[in-house]
Design a protein around this motif. Structure first.
Motif, PDB file in Angstrom:
ATOM      1  N   TYR A 166       2.665  -5.125  -9.394  1.00 39.66           N
ATOM      2  CA  TYR A 166       1.708  -6.086  -8.622  1.00 39.66           C
ATOM      3  C   TYR A 166       1.866  -6.018  -7.398  1.00 39.66           C
ATOM      4  O   TYR A 166       1.400  -6.900  -6.664  1.00 39.66           O
ATOM      5  CB  TYR A 166       2.061  -7.589  -9.250  1.00 39.66           C
ATOM      6  CG  TYR A 166       1.580  -7.441 -10.792  1.00 39.66           C
ATOM      7  CD1 TYR A 166       0.184  -7.853 -11.053  1.00 39.66           C
ATOM      8  CD2 TYR A 166       2.431  -7.810 -11.842  1.00 39.66           C
ATOM      9  CE1 TYR A 166      -0.249  -7.962 -12.412  1.00 39.66           C
ATOM     10  CE2 TYR A 166       2.011  -7.883 -13.166  1.00 39.66           C
ATOM     11  CZ  TYR A 166       0.802  -7.908 -13.646  1.00 39.66           C
ATOM     12  OH  TYR A 166       0.242  -7.903 -14.560  1.00 39.66           O
ATOM     13  N   ARG A 167       2.757  -5.230  -6.873  1.00 47.10           N
ATOM     14  CA  ARG A 167       2.828  -5.086  -5.294  1.00 47.10           C
ATOM     15  C   ARG A 167       1.552  -4.562  -4.626  1.00 47.10           C
ATOM     16  O   ARG A 167       0.798  -3.733  -5.342  1.00 47.10           O
ATOM     17  CB  ARG A 167       4.254  -4.312  -5.115  1.00 47.10           C
ATOM     18  CG  ARG A 167       5.455  -4.985  -5.312  1.00 47.10           C
ATOM     19  CD  ARG A 167       6.638  -4.251  -4.596  1.00 47.10           C
ATOM     20  NE  ARG A 167       7.941  -5.295  -4.929  1.00 47.10           N
ATOM     21  CZ  ARG A 167       9.102  -4.721  -4.828  1.00 47.10           C
ATOM     22  NH1 ARG A 167       8.869  -3.518  -3.865  1.00 47.10           N
ATOM     23  NH2 ARG A 167      10.003  -5.617  -4.914  1.00 47.10           N
ATOM     24  N   LEU A 168       1.505  -4.791  -3.550  1.00 44.83           N
ATOM     25  CA  LEU A 168       0.531  -4.228  -2.669  1.00 44.83           C
ATOM     26  C   LEU A 168       0.834  -2.530  -2.387  1.00 44.83           C
ATOM     27  O   LEU A 168       2.160  -2.259  -2.392  1.00 44.83           O
ATOM     28  CB  LEU A 168       0.399  -5.006  -1.479  1.00 44.83           C
ATOM     29  CG  LEU A 168       0.085  -6.396  -1.375  1.00 44.83           C
ATOM     30  CD1 LEU A 168      -0.105  -7.209  -0.035  1.00 44.83           C
ATOM     31  CD2 LEU A 168      -1.608  -6.460  -2.164  1.00 44.83           C
ATOM     32  N   ALA A 169      -0.184  -1.857  -2.085  1.00 48.79           N
ATOM     33  CA  ALA A 169       0.109  -0.464  -1.807  1.00 48.79           C
ATOM     34  C   ALA A 169       0.824  -0.284  -0.734  1.00 48.79           C
ATOM     35  O   ALA A 169       1.584   0.930  -0.705  1.00 48.79           O
ATOM     36  CB  ALA A 169      -1.189   0.069  -1.487  1.00 48.79           C
ATOM     37  N   ASP A 170       1.186  -1.119   0.372  1.00 45.48           N
ATOM     38  CA  ASP A 170       1.783  -0.779   1.625  1.00 45.48           C
ATOM     39  C   ASP A 170       3.215  -1.304   1.585  1.00 45.48           C
ATOM     40  O   ASP A 170       3.936  -1.364   2.400  1.00 45.48           O
ATOM     41  CB  ASP A 170       1.115  -1.208   2.794  1.00 45.48           C
ATOM     42  CG  ASP A 170       0.882  -2.743   2.727  1.00 45.48           C
ATOM     43  OD1 ASP A 170       1.183  -3.433   1.703  1.00 45.48           O
ATOM     44  OD2 ASP A 170       0.471  -3.293   3.894  1.00 45.48           O
ATOM     45  N   GLU A 171       3.663  -1.717   0.145  1.00 41.89           N
ATOM     46  CA  GLU A 171       4.921  -2.400   0.102  1.00 41.89           C
ATOM     47  C   GLU A 171       5.920  -1.214  -0.745  1.00 41.89           C
ATOM     48  O   GLU A 171       5.378  -0.177  -1.115  1.00 41.89           O
ATOM     49  CB  GLU A 171       5.281  -3.665  -0.691  1.00 41.89           C
ATOM     50  CG  GLU A 171       4.274  -4.603  -0.345  1.00 41.89           C
ATOM     51  CD  GLU A 171       4.544  -5.843  -1.188  1.00 41.89           C
ATOM     52  OE1 GLU A 171       5.588  -6.555  -1.421  1.00 41.89           O
ATOM     53  OE2 GLU A 171       3.483  -6.230  -2.016  1.00 41.89           O
ATOM     54  N   GLU A 172       7.399  -1.217  -0.429  1.00 44.55           N
ATOM     55  CA  GLU A 172       8.017  -0.121  -0.870  1.00 44.55           C
ATOM     56  C   GLU A 172       8.516  -0.408  -2.376  1.00 44.55           C
ATOM     57  O   GLU A 172       8.667  -1.444  -2.419  1.00 44.55           O
ATOM     58  CB  GLU A 172       9.352   0.053   0.057  1.00 44.55           C
ATOM     59  CG  GLU A 172       8.788   0.757   1.521  1.00 44.55           C
ATOM     60  CD  GLU A 172       9.824   1.211   2.492  1.00 44.55           C
ATOM     61  OE1 GLU A 172      11.077   0.715   2.087  1.00 44.55           O
ATOM     62  OE2 GLU A 172       9.473   1.877   3.406  1.00 44.55           O
ATOM     63  N   LEU A 173       8.754   0.753  -2.846  1.00 41.19           N
ATOM     64  CA  LEU A 173       9.269   0.800  -4.276  1.00 41.19           C
ATOM     65  C   LEU A 173      10.374   1.690  -4.261  1.00 41.19           C
ATOM     66  O   LEU A 173      10.393   2.691  -3.746  1.00 41.19           O
ATOM     67  CB  LEU A 173       8.232   0.834  -5.386  1.00 41.19           C
ATOM     68  CG  LEU A 173       8.538   0.694  -6.622  1.00 41.19           C
ATOM     69  CD1 LEU A 173       8.966  -0.756  -6.833  1.00 41.19           C
ATOM     70  CD2 LEU A 173       7.418   1.033  -7.594  1.00 41.19           C
ATOM     71  N   PHE A 174      11.605   1.225  -4.860  1.00 39.71           N
ATOM     72  CA  PHE A 174      12.790   2.043  -5.131  1.00 39.71           C
ATOM     73  C   PHE A 174      12.753   3.021  -6.314  1.00 39.71           C
ATOM     74  O   PHE A 174      12.497   2.160  -7.457  1.00 39.71           O
ATOM     75  CB  PHE A 174      13.983   1.164  -4.886  1.00 39.71           C
ATOM     76  CG  PHE A 174      15.264   1.883  -5.145  1.00 39.71           C
ATOM     77  CD1 PHE A 174      15.874   2.662  -4.161  1.00 39.71           C
ATOM     78  CD2 PHE A 174      15.887   1.677  -6.666  1.00 39.71           C
ATOM     79  CE1 PHE A 174      17.112   3.284  -4.561  1.00 39.71           C
ATOM     80  CE2 PHE A 174      17.156   2.349  -6.617  1.00 39.71           C
ATOM     81  CZ  PHE A 174      17.684   3.096  -5.662  1.00 39.71           C
ATOM     82  N   CYS A 175      13.227   4.054  -6.473  1.00 45.32           N
ATOM     83  CA  CYS A 175      13.353   4.756  -7.759  1.00 45.32           C
ATOM     84  C   CYS A 175      14.640   4.686  -8.375  1.00 45.32           C
ATOM     85  O   CYS A 175      15.617   4.994  -7.558  1.00 45.32           O
ATOM     86  CB  CYS A 175      12.925   6.267  -7.446  1.00 45.32           C
ATOM     87  SG  CYS A 175      12.953   7.395  -8.843  1.00 45.32           S
ATOM     88  N   ASP A 176      14.821   4.303  -9.643  1.00 45.97           N
ATOM     89  CA  ASP A 176      15.979   4.259 -10.166  1.00 45.97           C
ATOM     90  C   ASP A 176      16.619   5.417 -10.451  1.00 45.97           C
ATOM     91  O   ASP A 176      17.853   5.702 -10.805  1.00 45.97           O
ATOM     92  CB  ASP A 176      15.872   3.509 -11.460  1.00 45.97           C
ATOM     93  CG  ASP A 176      15.567   1.786 -11.278  1.00 45.97           C
ATOM     94  OD1 ASP A 176      15.774   1.239 -10.286  1.00 45.97           O
ATOM     95  OD2 ASP A 176      14.950   1.325 -12.260  1.00 45.97           O
TER      96      ASP A 176
END
Length: 64
Positions: A22-32
């Protein structure tokens, strides 16, 4: 829609998927898996591209 890390090309783990879904496209996401961080939009794009490849059927010659 699936999420795949643009660095290691692996599908998101369940915890990463629930965070990034549900995050916006310009937010960052960390890979486990690889430890890299990328924008959620890149995760989605990679998921779409890998999804298309897995559904593509190899072409076979027609038999007469």
């Amino acid at each position: 829609m699936s999420l795949c890390c643009p660095h290691c090309k692996e599908a998101a783990t369940p915890s990463t998927f629930s965070t990034g879904r549900y995050r916006l496209a310009d937010e960052e996401l960390f890979c486990d898996r690889c430890g890299e961080t990328s924008l959620v939009g890149y995760w989605r794009l990679e998921g779409v591209q890998l999804g298309q490849q897995s559904y593509a059927e190899p072409l076979t010659p027609a038999r007469a």
